[in-house]
Scaffold this motif. Structure first.
Motif, PDB file in Angstrom:
ATOM      1  N   TYR A  62      -0.995  48.029 -80.182  1.00 29.50           N
ATOM      2  CA  TYR A  62      -1.420  47.626 -78.831  1.00 29.50           C
ATOM      3  C   TYR A  62      -1.772  48.876 -78.038  1.00 29.50           C
ATOM      4  O   TYR A  62      -1.135  49.924 -78.201  1.00 29.50           O
ATOM      5  CB  TYR A  62      -0.273  46.937 -78.080  1.00 29.50           C
ATOM      6  N   GLN A  64      -2.583  50.555 -73.978  1.00 28.69           N
ATOM      7  CA  GLN A  64      -2.166  50.254 -72.611  1.00 28.69           C
ATOM      8  C   GLN A  64      -2.871  48.966 -72.187  1.00 28.69           C
ATOM      9  O   GLN A  64      -4.003  48.719 -72.618  1.00 28.69           O
ATOM     10  CB  GLN A  64      -2.581  51.360 -71.631  1.00 28.69           C
ATOM     11  N   THR A  65      -2.231  48.197 -71.314  1.00 28.45           N
ATOM     12  CA  THR A  65      -2.816  46.916 -70.891  1.00 28.45           C
ATOM     13  C   THR A  65      -4.232  47.108 -70.355  1.00 28.45           C
ATOM     14  O   THR A  65      -5.144  46.342 -70.677  1.00 28.45           O
ATOM     15  CB  THR A  65      -1.938  46.272 -69.794  1.00 28.45           C
ATOM     16  N   THR A  96     -11.542  44.855 -71.123  1.00 32.95           N
ATOM     17  CA  THR A  96     -11.246  43.447 -71.411  1.00 32.95           C
ATOM     18  C   THR A  96     -11.888  43.012 -72.728  1.00 32.95           C
ATOM     19  O   THR A  96     -12.667  43.759 -73.320  1.00 32.95           O
ATOM     20  CB  THR A  96     -11.801  42.553 -70.284  1.00 32.95           C
ATOM     21  N   VAL A 259      -4.754  42.843 -63.453  1.00 31.70           N
ATOM     22  CA  VAL A 259      -4.162  43.384 -64.690  1.00 31.70           C
ATOM     23  C   VAL A 259      -3.034  42.481 -65.206  1.00 31.70           C
ATOM     24  O   VAL A 259      -2.812  42.377 -66.420  1.00 31.70           O
ATOM     25  CB  VAL A 259      -3.694  44.852 -64.471  1.00 31.70           C
ATOM     26  N   LYS A 260      -2.360  41.780 -64.290  1.00 27.76           N
ATOM     27  CA  LYS A 260      -1.282  40.872 -64.724  1.00 27.76           C
ATOM     28  C   LYS A 260      -1.858  39.686 -65.507  1.00 27.76           C
ATOM     29  O   LYS A 260      -1.331  39.299 -66.543  1.00 27.76           O
ATOM     30  CB  LYS A 260      -0.514  40.353 -63.497  1.00 27.76           C
ATOM     31  N   HIS A 262      -4.773  39.593 -67.010  1.00 28.06           N
ATOM     32  CA  HIS A 262      -5.336  40.154 -68.242  1.00 28.06           C
ATOM     33  C   HIS A 262      -4.230  40.333 -69.287  1.00 28.06           C
ATOM     34  O   HIS A 262      -4.390  39.979 -70.458  1.00 28.06           O
ATOM     35  CB  HIS A 262      -6.014  41.484 -67.887  1.00 28.06           C
ATOM     36  N   GLN A 263      -3.074  40.842 -68.864  1.00 28.95           N
ATOM     37  CA  GLN A 263      -1.969  41.042 -69.807  1.00 28.95           C
ATOM     38  C   GLN A 263      -1.505  39.706 -70.390  1.00 28.95           C
ATOM     39  O   GLN A 263      -1.270  39.589 -71.594  1.00 28.95           O
ATOM     40  CB  GLN A 263      -0.804  41.726 -69.101  1.00 28.95           C
ATOM     41  N   SER A 264      -1.420  38.689 -69.520  1.00 31.80           N
ATOM     42  CA  SER A 264      -0.958  37.384 -70.019  1.00 31.80           C
ATOM     43  C   SER A 264      -1.970  36.755 -70.968  1.00 31.80           C
ATOM     44  O   SER A 264      -1.603  36.028 -71.885  1.00 31.80           O
ATOM     45  CB  SER A 264      -0.709  36.424 -68.859  1.00 31.80           C
ATOM     46  N   THR A 267      -2.997  40.713 -73.735  1.00 36.08           N
ATOM     47  CA  THR A 267      -2.237  41.962 -73.904  1.00 36.08           C
ATOM     48  C   THR A 267      -3.121  43.195 -73.712  1.00 36.08           C
ATOM     49  O   THR A 267      -2.906  43.984 -72.813  1.00 36.08           O
ATOM     50  CB  THR A 267      -1.530  42.069 -75.269  1.00 36.08           C
ATOM     51  N   SER A 268      -4.136  43.330 -74.539  1.00 36.34           N
ATOM     52  CA  SER A 268      -5.101  44.427 -74.354  1.00 36.34           C
ATOM     53  C   SER A 268      -6.328  44.110 -75.195  1.00 36.34           C
ATOM     54  O   SER A 268      -6.282  43.246 -76.060  1.00 36.34           O
ATOM     55  CB  SER A 268      -4.506  45.770 -74.806  1.00 36.34           C
TER      56      SER A 268
END
Ligand code: PLP
Length: 389
Positions: A62, A64-65, A96, A259-260, A262-264, A267-268
């Motif tokens: 992975y 960074q987000t 993304t 970014v939150k 996107h993470q959900s 992840t990346s």
């Protein structure tokens, strides 16, 4: 199965009309397809090599987000040099999974049920479905009377009318499906309007920014930085649709929320693809230029053929699409016109209705195809249209 099992907006929506049309005309056998919304060129060789190195060097974890810092720095330098944009790679840029995930993450982050989002029409169909899935309401502005570029006065009046629940406006230039783009004056006029609506966000889908003909590309992010979320990516500029790399550029107060989401969602973005992206945005920063030269030659072949057949054409200044009005002699819907054309000539083009009601009466021709196929397709269309008059 009980309907209540599903999000009602997902249930109501259909798979893309472009896909549906493509499947229907496939029964006609071997077609020349001017339907595709993706470059026909291979990804540049040196970009592929960078990805191969990343695989061999075991970059299989992975990231960074927001994406590798090296990628965000490369993206910051690229948009600074090309479009005079200033975004801090530390916390104003996100990598993304394509512009598609960028749009999904942005809309999920912004929208509450009942919010309104203005979408100039015709439009890329993803915008409507994402807005609806979030239980928000799309408000369409028909741009067919203003050369397929949103009329600033109409935009202002529409924003005013819906101001109480208006969350965002989604712009897209160079435009899919019309191939029109904005000049500096339009960007400035639209920016001035937004100053009256400080709570409304402009989502500017600039995925075709590297494919603009005969004029410089001007980003909304340059003139309306604090209210704009710029969406971009490498799918079109570097012929990388399958690699899935998009980019979001936005002020800190917006990215720290996006970014939150996107993470959900993911992840990346893919680590290997990000290495390809670093190469593309640095060593390959001008990779789009030779492709653009080819597109321009093809574009001119299509324009010449269609104009001689009395198709009215929106001024095609960007992307790789021509949006043409079907001559009045054909009293047909755009779907019927394209279906009959595919059946009789074995040339597939997309009915304008696939891009919203404002596209009815038009066809979208993609010239992301070989010059040979385009020339042959134009010959067949010329013969077909002349035989019907
Ligand atoms: C206007 C527009 N936005 C976004 C996308 C999606 O791009 P990506 O492949 O980066 O998800 C497309 C693809 O056709 C497009 O035409």
């Amino acid at each position: 199965m009980s309907k209540s099992l599903f999000n009602t907006e997902v249930l109501k929506s259909e798979i893309s009309q472009i896909r549906q049309f493509d499947e229907q005309v496939s029964e006609f056998g071997d077609l020349i397809r001017l339907t595709l919304g993706q470059p026909d060129f291979p990804t540049p060789y040196h970009v592929k090599e960078a990805a191969k190195r990343a695989i061999d060097d075991d970059f299989s974890f992975y990231t960074q987000t927001a994406g590798y810092m090296l990628l965000r720095e490369a993206a910051a330098d690229f948009v600074k040099e090309k479009y005079n944009l200033s975004y801090d790679p530390k916390d104003e840029i996100l990598a993304t999974v394509g512009a598609t995930e960028a749009l999904a993450a942005v809309l999920l982050t912004l929208l509450n049920p009942g919010d309104k989002v203005i979408i100039p029409s015709p439009f890329f169909s993803l915008y409507e479905s994402l807005v609806r899935y979030a239980k928000a309401e799309p408000i369409f502005i028909d741009t067919s009377d203003s050369g397929f570029i949103v009329d600033p006065d109409v935009l202002d009046a529409t924003m005013h009318e819906h101001r109480d629940n208006l969350k965002a406006v989604i712009f897209n230039y160079p435009n899919n499906p019309t191939g029109t783009t904005w000049n500096k004056e339009t960007v400035e006029r639209i920016s001035t309007i937004f100053e009256k609506y400080p709570e409304t966000i402009a989502i500017s889908d600039e995925i075709y920014s590297e494919i603009v003909y005969d004029q410089p590309f001007v980003s909304l992010g340059e003139h309306l930085r604090e209210q704009t979320i710029v969406i971009n990516g490498l799918s079109k500029s570097h012929a990388m649709t399958g690699w899935r790399l998009g980019l979001i550029f936005a002020p800190r107060y917006l990215t720290e929320q996006i970014v939150k989401t996107h993470q959900s969602l993911v992840t990346s973005a893919s680590s290997i693809t990000q290495f390809a992206g670093i190469e593309a945005l640095t060593v390959g920063k001008d990779d789009a230029l030779p492709m653009k030269e080819q597109y321009q030659i093809r574009r001119d072949v299509v324009i010449k053929a269609l104009r001689s057949l009395d198709f009215e054409i929106a001024e095609p200044t960007g992307a790789f699409y021509i949006f043409a009005k079907i001559p009045e002699a054909f009293a047909q819907t755009s779907f019927d016109f394209c279906y009959a054309l595919a059946k009789e000539t074995k040339v597939a083009i997309i009915p304008g209705s696939a891009f919203g009601a404002a596209g009815e009466g038009y066809v979208r021709i993609s010239y992301a195809a070989s010059l040979e196929n385009i020339t042959e397709a134009m010959d067949r269309i010329t013969h077909y249209v002349n035989s019907k008059r």
